[in-house]
Design a protein around this motif. Structure first.
Motif, PDB file in Angstrom:
ATOM      1  N   MET A   1       0.814  -1.200   0.000  1.00 39.95           N
ATOM      2  CA  MET A   1       0.000   0.000   0.000  1.00 39.95           C
ATOM      3  C   MET A   1       0.854   1.259   0.000  1.00 39.95           C
ATOM      4  O   MET A   1       0.421   2.286  -0.476  1.00 39.95           O
ATOM      5  N   PHE A   2       2.051   1.211   0.579  1.00 36.75           N
ATOM      6  CA  PHE A   2       2.842   2.433   0.657  1.00 36.75           C
ATOM      7  C   PHE A   2       4.280   2.219   0.201  1.00 36.75           C
ATOM      8  O   PHE A   2       5.203   2.814   0.726  1.00 36.75           O
ATOM      9  N   GLY A   3       4.481   1.389  -0.815  1.00 37.89           N
ATOM     10  CA  GLY A   3       5.794   1.246  -1.436  1.00 37.89           C
ATOM     11  C   GLY A   3       6.661   0.185  -0.788  1.00 37.89           C
ATOM     12  O   GLY A   3       6.296  -0.469   0.182  1.00 37.89           O
ATOM     13  N   THR A   4       7.839   0.031  -1.368  1.00 35.06           N
ATOM     14  CA  THR A   4       8.811  -0.937  -0.873  1.00 35.06           C
ATOM     15  C   THR A   4      10.015  -0.166  -0.356  1.00 35.06           C
ATOM     16  O   THR A   4      10.662   0.556  -1.122  1.00 35.06           O
ATOM     17  N   HIS A   5      10.295  -0.284   0.930  1.00 36.07           N
ATOM     18  CA  HIS A   5      11.401   0.442   1.533  1.00 36.07           C
ATOM     19  C   HIS A   5      11.736  -0.170   2.888  1.00 36.07           C
ATOM     20  O   HIS A   5      11.050  -1.085   3.364  1.00 36.07           O
ATOM     21  N   GLU A   6      12.771   0.345   3.505  1.00 34.71           N
ATOM     22  CA  GLU A   6      13.274  -0.184   4.776  1.00 34.71           C
ATOM     23  C   GLU A   6      12.186  -0.212   5.853  1.00 34.71           C
ATOM     24  O   GLU A   6      12.038  -1.188   6.582  1.00 34.71           O
ATOM     25  N   ALA A   7      11.421   0.871   5.967  1.00 34.16           N
ATOM     26  CA  ALA A   7      10.402   0.942   7.016  1.00 34.16           C
ATOM     27  C   ALA A   7       9.361  -0.160   6.864  1.00 34.16           C
ATOM     28  O   ALA A   7       8.899  -0.729   7.857  1.00 34.16           O
ATOM     29  N   LYS A   8       9.001  -0.472   5.634  1.00 36.97           N
ATOM     30  CA  LYS A   8       8.005  -1.524   5.408  1.00 36.97           C
ATOM     31  C   LYS A   8       8.518  -2.865   5.926  1.00 36.97           C
ATOM     32  O   LYS A   8       7.789  -3.609   6.582  1.00 36.97           O
ATOM     33  N   TYR A   9       9.785  -3.154   5.681  1.00 34.21           N
ATOM     34  CA  TYR A   9      10.359  -4.412   6.148  1.00 34.21           C
ATOM     35  C   TYR A   9      10.500  -4.435   7.670  1.00 34.21           C
ATOM     36  O   TYR A   9      10.248  -5.462   8.310  1.00 34.21           O
ATOM     37  N   GLN A  10      10.880  -3.301   8.268  1.00 32.99           N
ATOM     38  CA  GLN A  10      10.976  -3.218   9.731  1.00 32.99           C
ATOM     39  C   GLN A  10       9.608  -3.453  10.368  1.00 32.99           C
ATOM     40  O   GLN A  10       9.486  -4.202  11.341  1.00 32.99           O
ATOM     41  N   LEU A  11       8.598  -2.806   9.814  1.00 36.19           N
ATOM     42  CA  LEU A  11       7.251  -2.934  10.348  1.00 36.19           C
ATOM     43  C   LEU A  11       6.719  -4.353  10.170  1.00 36.19           C
ATOM     44  O   LEU A  11       6.139  -4.927  11.096  1.00 36.19           O
ATOM     45  N   LYS A  12       6.948  -4.939   8.999  1.00 41.38           N
ATOM     46  CA  LYS A  12       6.503  -6.316   8.753  1.00 41.38           C
ATOM     47  C   LYS A  12       7.150  -7.281   9.734  1.00 41.38           C
ATOM     48  O   LYS A  12       6.487  -8.161  10.284  1.00 41.38           O
ATOM     49  N   LYS A  13       8.457  -7.122   9.990  1.00 50.42           N
ATOM     50  CA  LYS A  13       9.148  -7.988  10.942  1.00 50.42           C
ATOM     51  C   LYS A  13       8.560  -7.833  12.338  1.00 50.42           C
ATOM     52  O   LYS A  13       8.309  -8.815  13.038  1.00 50.42           O
ATOM     53  N   TRP A  14       8.290  -6.586  12.751  1.00 53.61           N
ATOM     54  CA  TRP A  14       7.735  -6.347  14.077  1.00 53.61           C
ATOM     55  C   TRP A  14       6.357  -6.988  14.191  1.00 53.61           C
ATOM     56  O   TRP A  14       6.037  -7.631  15.193  1.00 53.61           O
ATOM     57  N   VAL A  15       5.535  -6.828  13.162  1.00 54.20           N
ATOM     58  CA  VAL A  15       4.188  -7.426  13.148  1.00 54.20           C
ATOM     59  C   VAL A  15       4.286  -8.947  13.242  1.00 54.20           C
ATOM     60  O   VAL A  15       3.563  -9.577  14.026  1.00 54.20           O
ATOM     61  N   ASP A  16       5.181  -9.552  12.469  1.00 55.14           N
ATOM     62  CA  ASP A  16       5.358 -11.010  12.514  1.00 55.14           C
ATOM     63  C   ASP A  16       5.867 -11.462  13.877  1.00 55.14           C
ATOM     64  O   ASP A  16       5.355 -12.430  14.447  1.00 55.14           O
ATOM     65  N   ASP A  17       6.881 -10.774  14.416  1.00 51.84           N
ATOM     66  CA  ASP A  17       7.461 -11.146  15.714  1.00 51.84           C
ATOM     67  C   ASP A  17       6.444 -11.073  16.843  1.00 51.84           C
ATOM     68  O   ASP A  17       6.503 -11.837  17.803  1.00 51.84           O
ATOM     69  N   HIS A  18       5.506 -10.118  16.748  1.00 47.78           N
ATOM     70  CA  HIS A  18       4.526  -9.918  17.823  1.00 47.78           C
ATOM     71  C   HIS A  18       3.151 -10.489  17.490  1.00 47.78           C
ATOM     72  O   HIS A  18       2.195 -10.290  18.242  1.00 47.78           O
ATOM     73  N   ARG A  19       3.063 -11.195  16.366  1.00 47.42           N
ATOM     74  CA  ARG A  19       1.835 -11.867  15.942  1.00 47.42           C
ATOM     75  C   ARG A  19       0.617 -10.930  15.896  1.00 47.42           C
ATOM     76  O   ARG A  19      -0.477 -11.272  16.357  1.00 47.42           O
ATOM     77  N   VAL A  20       0.843  -9.736  15.361  1.00 47.68           N
ATOM     78  CA  VAL A  20      -0.250  -8.786  15.193  1.00 47.68           C
ATOM     79  C   VAL A  20      -1.079  -9.253  14.001  1.00 47.68           C
ATOM     80  O   VAL A  20      -0.535  -9.529  12.938  1.00 47.68           O
ATOM     81  N   GLU A  21      -2.391  -9.334  14.187  1.00 51.67           N
ATOM     82  CA  GLU A  21      -3.260  -9.919  13.161  1.00 51.67           C
ATOM     83  C   GLU A  21      -3.905  -8.918  12.219  1.00 51.67           C
ATOM     84  O   GLU A  21      -4.340  -9.286  11.139  1.00 51.67           O
ATOM     85  N   ARG A  22      -3.989  -7.652  12.623  1.00 48.56           N
ATOM     86  CA  ARG A  22      -4.642  -6.693  11.727  1.00 48.56           C
ATOM     87  C   ARG A  22      -4.122  -5.274  11.988  1.00 48.56           C
ATOM     88  O   ARG A  22      -3.637  -4.956  13.060  1.00 48.56           O
ATOM     89  N   ILE A  23      -4.303  -4.451  10.987  1.00 47.08           N
ATOM     90  CA  ILE A  23      -3.988  -3.024  11.097  1.00 47.08           C
ATOM     91  C   ILE A  23      -5.247  -2.335  11.611  1.00 47.08           C
ATOM     92  O   ILE A  23      -6.339  -2.534  11.075  1.00 47.08           O
ATOM     93  N   GLU A  24      -5.107  -1.535  12.655  1.00 44.39           N
ATOM     94  CA  GLU A  24      -6.251  -0.813  13.214  1.00 44.39           C
ATOM     95  C   GLU A  24      -6.611   0.396  12.357  1.00 44.39           C
ATOM     96  O   GLU A  24      -7.774   0.733  12.209  1.00 44.39           O
ATOM     97  N   ARG A  25      -5.573   1.071  11.838  1.00 45.80           N
ATOM     98  CA  ARG A  25      -5.804   2.278  11.041  1.00 45.80           C
ATOM     99  C   ARG A  25      -4.621   2.479  10.105  1.00 45.80           C
ATOM    100  O   ARG A  25      -3.479   2.241  10.474  1.00 45.80           O
ATOM    101  N   PHE A  26      -4.908   2.926   8.879  1.00 45.85           N
ATOM    102  CA  PHE A  26      -3.873   3.314   7.926  1.00 45.85           C
ATOM    103  C   PHE A  26      -4.244   4.692   7.407  1.00 45.85           C
ATOM    104  O   PHE A  26      -5.383   4.919   6.994  1.00 45.85           O
ATOM    105  N   THR A  27      -3.301   5.629   7.443  1.00 44.34           N
ATOM    106  CA  THR A  27      -3.525   6.984   6.970  1.00 44.34           C
ATOM    107  C   THR A  27      -2.449   7.326   5.962  1.00 44.34           C
ATOM    108  O   THR A  27      -1.273   7.013   6.176  1.00 44.34           O
ATOM    109  N   GLN A  28      -2.843   7.991   4.881  1.00 44.43           N
ATOM    110  CA  GLN A  28      -1.885   8.452   3.878  1.00 44.43           C
ATOM    111  C   GLN A  28      -2.109   9.945   3.689  1.00 44.43           C
ATOM    112  O   GLN A  28      -3.199  10.355   3.296  1.00 44.43           O
ATOM    113  N   SER A  29      -1.090  10.749   3.973  1.00 47.13           N
ATOM    114  CA  SER A  29      -1.220  12.186   3.718  1.00 47.13           C
ATOM    115  C   SER A  29      -0.893  12.458   2.258  1.00 47.13           C
ATOM    116  O   SER A  29      -0.330  11.611   1.566  1.00 47.13           O
ATOM    117  N   ILE A  30      -1.244  13.656   1.812  1.00 44.45           N
ATOM    118  CA  ILE A  30      -0.942  14.038   0.436  1.00 44.45           C
ATOM    119  C   ILE A  30      -0.208  15.373   0.468  1.00 44.45           C
ATOM    120  O   ILE A  30      -0.205  16.071   1.476  1.00 44.45           O
TER     121      ILE A  30
END
Length: 170
Positions: A1-30
């Protein structure tokens, strides 16, 4: 949803490590300096579990844990409903926020003191004028700057009574 970059991989790893099942909110500024923000519920069945996860997330993503006095204060909150808000700009996590359920103005003032953040002395009057109460509070850190945001649930504007009919003098 917001590109491929370091932050996406860091966040994905954290979500996997902590077994987070869903995103509560996603916001995109313009516009210029656009950012994305992802809110995730903090895992853990107890306050202590969730505060430990918050503290570890701040250490991992901002380079420093939460202030010890703030950790102690967070442990006094009775409802384990914490969340984390990750702000991503330019492919990096640039801000991390700890979201708490609504707490009292006295608890907010204590929290700000624990976090070494100034409180506007008119905050309680503003809260009373704008809403029914505090919906949630966020302690956020971006680099070496920290702050506390208070989110209110607004009420409907007070309705004005009809103007009395003008009276005429004899």
């Amino acid at each position: 949803m917001f590109g491929t970059h370091e932050a996406k991989y860091q966040l994905k790893k954290w979500v996997d490590d902590h077994r987070v099942e869903r995103i509560e909110r996603f916001t995109q500024s313009i516009g210029e300096s656009a950012f994305s923000e992802v809110e995730l519920a903090v895992p853990g069945a107890t306050i202590d579990d969730q505060v430990a996860v918050l503290d570890a997330a701040f250490a991992e993503f901002t380079g420093a844990p939460l202030p010890p006095a703030l950790v102690t204060g967070l442990r006094t909150i009775i409802s384990p409903q914490f969340a984390l808000a990750f702000r991503i700009r330019g492919g990096k996590i640039t801000r991390l926020g700890a979201l708490l359920p609504g707490i009292s103005i006295d608890d907010i003032q204590r929290m700000c003191g624990d976090a070494k953040v100034a409180v506007d002395p008119r905050l309680d009057k503003l809260i009373g004028a704008l809403g029914e109460g505090i919906a949630r509070v966020e302690y956020g850190r971006a680099g070496d700057r920290a702050g506390v945001d208070v989110y209110l649930e607004p009420t409907d504007a007070a309705t004005r009574a009809p103007e009395p009919a003008p009276t005429q003098a004899n």
